[in-house]
Design a protein around this motif. Structure first.
Motif, PDB file in Angstrom:
ATOM      1  N   HIS A  97      -3.180 -14.874   0.069  1.00  0.00           N
ATOM      2  CA  HIS A  97      -3.012 -13.577   0.380  1.00  0.00           C
ATOM      3  C   HIS A  97      -1.572 -12.887  -0.654  1.00  0.00           C
ATOM      4  O   HIS A  97      -1.852 -12.118  -1.204  1.00  0.00           O
ATOM      5  CB  HIS A  97      -2.561 -13.293   1.842  1.00  0.00           C
ATOM      6  CG  HIS A  97      -2.046 -11.893   2.003  1.00  0.00           C
ATOM      7  ND1 HIS A  97      -2.916 -10.742   2.034  1.00  0.00           N
ATOM      8  CD2 HIS A  97      -0.631 -11.405   2.128  1.00  0.00           C
ATOM      9  CE1 HIS A  97      -2.038  -9.650   2.254  1.00  0.00           C
ATOM     10  NE2 HIS A  97      -0.929 -10.014   2.240  1.00  0.00           N
ATOM     11  N   ASN A  98      -0.786 -13.772  -0.677  1.00  0.00           N
ATOM     12  CA  ASN A  98       0.429 -13.398  -1.311  1.00  0.00           C
ATOM     13  C   ASN A  98       0.218 -13.540  -2.858  1.00  0.00           C
ATOM     14  O   ASN A  98       0.698 -12.658  -3.670  1.00  0.00           O
ATOM     15  CB  ASN A  98       1.591 -14.308  -0.898  1.00  0.00           C
ATOM     16  CG  ASN A  98       2.045 -13.718   0.150  1.00  0.00           C
ATOM     17  OD1 ASN A  98       2.710 -12.671   0.523  1.00  0.00           O
ATOM     18  ND2 ASN A  98       1.967 -14.493   1.292  1.00  0.00           N
ATOM     19  N   GLU A 101      -1.759 -10.181  -3.653  1.00  0.00           N
ATOM     20  CA  GLU A 101      -0.860  -9.154  -3.653  1.00  0.00           C
ATOM     21  C   GLU A 101       0.177  -9.333  -4.775  1.00  0.00           C
ATOM     22  O   GLU A 101       1.007  -8.131  -4.858  1.00  0.00           O
ATOM     23  CB  GLU A 101      -0.199  -9.066  -2.224  1.00  0.00           C
ATOM     24  CG  GLU A 101      -1.163  -8.935  -1.101  1.00  0.00           C
ATOM     25  CD  GLU A 101      -1.944  -7.424  -1.211  1.00  0.00           C
ATOM     26  OE1 GLU A 101      -1.098  -6.471  -1.415  1.00  0.00           O
ATOM     27  OE2 GLU A 101      -3.114  -7.592  -0.961  1.00  0.00           O
TER      28      GLU A 101
END
Length: 135
Positions: A97-98, A101
């Motif tokens: 996820h990071n 992003e």
């Protein structure tokens, strides 16, 4: 604080990291050794020993090669035993996820330069001289 003191003692650079080397030699692989110690060893071997014997410029200095091989062999011993790691789903989801992003590396570099522009070499020398009291 005790842990920090213990780590500082082990990583003390005196006597060529003797405490660290001693601690590392009693650890069972796998482990990830601090490569800076080995890179320093390899640099000293490379810079401190000629490639050829002094008596004859045609004979290879095999002692230098053996020292280099010994350092590399020691690094490899820590790679000989595989880690038995198990995937942690929550951690994988967090990382994916990071990473998805995160901003583009080039955009981040441009932002960094806008916040702290690169210093020309002559400006850097002048600043260092001024900070040290020479100017």
């Amino acid at each position: 604080m005790q842990t920090l003191e213990g780590l500082n003692k082990i990583m003390n650079s005196s006597r060529n990291f003797a405490d660290y080397r001693e601690t590392l030699h009693v650890v069972n692989p796998p482990c990830v050794p601090f490569l800076g110690v080995y890179l320093t060893d390899l640099t000293f071997i490379e810079d401190g020993n000629s490639n050829y014997l002094k008596k004859s410029r045609h004979l290879i200095n095999f002692s230098k090669r053996m020292k280099t091989a010994e350092v590399i062999r020691e690094i490899q011993q820590y790679q000989s035993v595989p880690y038995h790691l198990k995937p942690v789903q929550e951690l994988q989801v967090f990382l994916k996820h990071n990473l998805a992003e995160s901003r583009d590396v080039h955009d981040m570099y441009e932002m960094s330069l806008s916040m702290e522009p690169r210093e020309r070499e002559d400006e850097k020398i002048a600043r260092l001289l001024q900070e040290s009291g020479f100017l």
